[in-house]
Design an enzyme around this catalytic site. Structure first.
Site, mmCIF file in Angstrom:
data_model
loop_
_atom_site.group_PDB
_atom_site.id
_atom_site.type_symbol
_atom_site.label_atom_id
_atom_site.label_comp_id
_atom_site.label_asym_id
_atom_site.label_seq_id
_atom_site.Cartn_x
_atom_site.Cartn_y
_atom_site.Cartn_z
ATOM 1 C CG HIS A 88 -8.322 -4.112 -1.093
ATOM 2 N ND1 HIS A 88 -9.316 -2.930 -1.044
ATOM 3 C CD2 HIS A 88 -7.086 -3.094 -0.782
ATOM 4 C CE1 HIS A 88 -8.906 -1.751 -0.982
ATOM 5 N NE2 HIS A 88 -7.678 -1.702 -0.836
ATOM 6 C CG ASN A 142 -1.162 8.843 3.163
ATOM 7 O OD1 ASN A 142 -1.819 7.767 2.715
ATOM 8 N ND2 ASN A 142 -0.611 9.750 2.590
ATOM 9 C CG HIS A 202 -1.808 5.215 -0.138
ATOM 10 N ND1 HIS A 202 -2.282 5.593 0.920
ATOM 11 C CD2 HIS A 202 -2.319 4.425 -0.721
ATOM 12 C CE1 HIS A 202 -3.442 5.043 1.182
ATOM 13 N NE2 HIS A 202 -3.669 4.439 -0.069
ATOM 14 N NE ARG A 238 -4.031 1.985 2.300
ATOM 15 C CZ ARG A 238 -4.350 2.768 3.357
ATOM 16 N NH1 ARG A 238 -3.622 2.535 4.610
ATOM 17 N NH2 ARG A 238 -5.111 3.797 3.363
HETATM 18 C C1 HEM Z 1 -9.597 1.161 -5.732
HETATM 19 C C2 HEM Z 1 -9.421 2.018 -4.984
HETATM 20 C C3 HEM Z 1 -8.687 2.060 -3.399
HETATM 21 C C4 HEM Z 1 -9.379 2.153 -2.348
HETATM 22 C C5 HEM Z 1 -10.749 3.195 -2.299
HETATM 23 C C6 HEM Z 1 -8.715 1.829 -1.140
HETATM 24 C C7 HEM Z 1 -8.871 2.125 0.011
HETATM 25 C C8 HEM Z 1 -8.487 1.561 1.223
HETATM 26 C C9 HEM Z 1 -8.562 1.529 2.258
HETATM 27 C C10 HEM Z 1 -9.787 2.546 3.059
HETATM 28 C C11 HEM Z 1 -7.721 0.825 3.290
HETATM 29 C C12 HEM Z 1 -7.698 0.611 4.852
HETATM 30 C C13 HEM Z 1 -7.324 1.762 5.328
HETATM 31 C C14 HEM Z 1 -7.306 1.831 6.968
HETATM 32 O O1 HEM Z 1 -7.997 1.011 7.628
HETATM 33 O O2 HEM Z 1 -6.736 2.731 7.389
HETATM 34 C C15 HEM Z 1 -7.120 -0.040 2.222
HETATM 35 C C16 HEM Z 1 -6.115 -0.868 2.540
HETATM 36 C C17 HEM Z 1 -5.203 -1.458 1.825
HETATM 37 N N1 HEM Z 1 -4.929 -1.259 0.426
HETATM 38 FE FE1 HEM Z 1 -6.261 0.045 -0.777
HETATM 39 N N2 HEM Z 1 -7.563 1.148 -1.742
HETATM 40 C C18 HEM Z 1 -7.699 1.002 -2.968
HETATM 41 C C19 HEM Z 1 -6.669 0.510 -4.134
HETATM 42 C C20 HEM Z 1 -5.549 -0.006 -3.577
HETATM 43 C C21 HEM Z 1 -4.526 -0.383 -4.469
HETATM 44 C C22 HEM Z 1 -4.433 -0.080 -6.224
HETATM 45 C C23 HEM Z 1 -3.706 -0.893 -3.572
HETATM 46 C C24 HEM Z 1 -2.198 -1.430 -3.939
HETATM 47 C C25 HEM Z 1 -1.728 -1.359 -5.289
HETATM 48 C C26 HEM Z 1 -4.136 -1.110 -2.250
HETATM 49 C C27 HEM Z 1 -3.379 -1.956 -1.219
HETATM 50 C C28 HEM Z 1 -4.087 -1.921 0.015
HETATM 51 C C29 HEM Z 1 -3.591 -2.724 0.868
HETATM 52 C C30 HEM Z 1 -2.580 -3.819 1.014
HETATM 53 C C31 HEM Z 1 -4.119 -2.297 2.005
HETATM 54 C C32 HEM Z 1 -4.172 -3.153 3.499
HETATM 55 C C33 HEM Z 1 -2.809 -2.405 4.258
HETATM 56 C C34 HEM Z 1 -2.575 -2.901 5.700
HETATM 57 O O3 HEM Z 1 -3.186 -4.008 5.979
HETATM 58 O O4 HEM Z 1 -1.796 -2.019 6.344
HETATM 59 N N3 HEM Z 1 -5.305 -0.496 -2.261
HETATM 60 N N4 HEM Z 1 -7.370 0.636 0.972
#
Ligand code: HEM
Ligand SMILES: [Ca+2]
Length: 294
Positions: A169, A70, A42, A38
């Site tokens: 995800h 973030n 970002h 992630r």
């Molecule tokens: C499609 C639009 C996307 C949205 C709206 C989105 C939104 C989010 C949100 C809200 C979270 C949880 C954040 C939190 O709880 O503080 C999250 C976690 C995550 N996102 Fe996304 N995301 C998107 C696309 C992506 C992309 C493109 C990637 C990587 C290429 C990604 C990788 C991740 C990962 C791996 C997590 C888990 C992180 C952790 O456990 O520390 N996401 N995302």
């Protein structure tokens, strides 16, 4: 302009050093693989893959760490610092923070079972960061399908690539505060799934309580995320938007039925993401400490 062999003479152990550090971080805590993936996303979506997200705020500098998507959310900075200090002892002033993040994202996916890709190298580090660009360019979990398609199209991605990248995800966790509204206000959610999530995500309080984005296999980089969407078990509003009777349903079905296609398309889309406007040549710098400009 970037090249797969950029450090082969200037720092031959760069890739193996990053790989060992990521393996050890992911074996201590599998979620760290998700966090490092992630971090690269970002970074790249905000003025390109330039390490801007790593800069700490100071009394007279506001960077991206406290932007809405973030703050209290992005993690993995300590792992990047550890890798940077190992590389500064081996090859001082050579390997950029932006490249470390790009390689760590790939090694994280591979460590959790995803397909590998060649990370092109030679990105340099920014001397600036933009909180407003982070707020504007990182997609929010409240977006509709058309909002998601636009957010990725603004960065040059097709809707199909957006679906593949969302397959990230399949690993990692999210805080109650980002999916509460879906649990309590939406109808396109599996009832049993919603009930079980409510135990740790009450209608008020518990904002930082975590749940897996992929309820089936949160530490395995597989296609279970897409299978969950088909049965209305997407955790975020934005996740379920990909399978909600709209134009991306067919792609979700395709990835749900074929894990190998998902992994290959994901790897190709990650190479494309890693190419978002890198600083090269004499632009930017090689930071000595990823948290501050030299
Ligand atoms: C499609 C639009 C996307 C949205 C709206 C989105 C939104 C989010 C949100 C809200 C979270 C949880 C954040 C939190 O709880 O503080 C999250 C976690 C995550 N996102 Fe996304 N995301 C998107 C696309 C992506 C992309 C493109 C990637 C990587 C290429 C990604 C990788 C991740 C990962 C791996 C997590 C888990 C992180 C952790 O456990 O520390 N996401 N995302
Ligand atoms: Ca999974």
């Amino acid at each position: 302009q970037l090249s797969g062999t950029f450090y082969s003479s200037s720092c031959p152990s760069a890739l193996s050093t990053i790989k060992s550090a990521v393996s050890s971080a992911v074996s201590s805590e599998a979620r760290m693989g998700a966090s490092l993936l992630r971090l690269h996303f970002h970074d790249c979506f905000v003025n390109g893959c330039d390490g801007s997200i790593l800069l700490d705020d100071t009394a007279n500098f506001t960077g991206e760490k406290n932007a809405a998507p973030n703050a209290n959310s992005v993690r993995g900075f300590d792992v990047i610092d550890t890798i940077k200090s190992q590389l500064e002892s081996k090859c001082p002033g050579v390997v950029s923070c932006a490249d470390i993040v790009a390689v760590a994202a790939r090694d994280s996916v591979v460590a959790l079972g995803g397909s590998s890709w060649t990370v092109l190298l030679g990105r340099r580090d920014s001397t600036t960061a933009s909180q407003s660009a982070a707020n504007a360019n990182i997609p929010a979990p409240t977006l509709s399908l058309s909002g998601l398609i636009s957010a990725f199209s603004n960065k040059g991605f097709t809707a199909k690539e957006m679906v593949a990248l969302s397959g990230s995800h399949t690993i990692g966790q999210a805080r109650c505060t980002v999916f509460r509204a879906r649990l309590y206000n939406e109808n396109n959610i599996n009832a049993t799934f919603a009930t079980s999530l409510k135990a740790s995500c009450p209608s008020s309080g518990g904002d930082n309580n975590l749940s897996p984005l992929d309820t089936t296999s949160p530490t395995s980089f597989d296609n279970a995320y897409f299978k969950n969407l088909q049965i209305q078990k997407g955790l975020l509003h934005s996740d379920q938007q990909l399978f909600s009777g709209g134009s991306t349903d067919a792609q979700v079905n395709a990835y749900s039925g074929n894990a190998a296609t998902f992994k290959t398309d994901f790897a190709n889309a990650m190479v494309k993401m890693g190419n978002l406007s890198p600083l090269t040549g004499s632009n930017g710098q090689i930071r000595k400490n990823c948290r501050r400009v030299n």
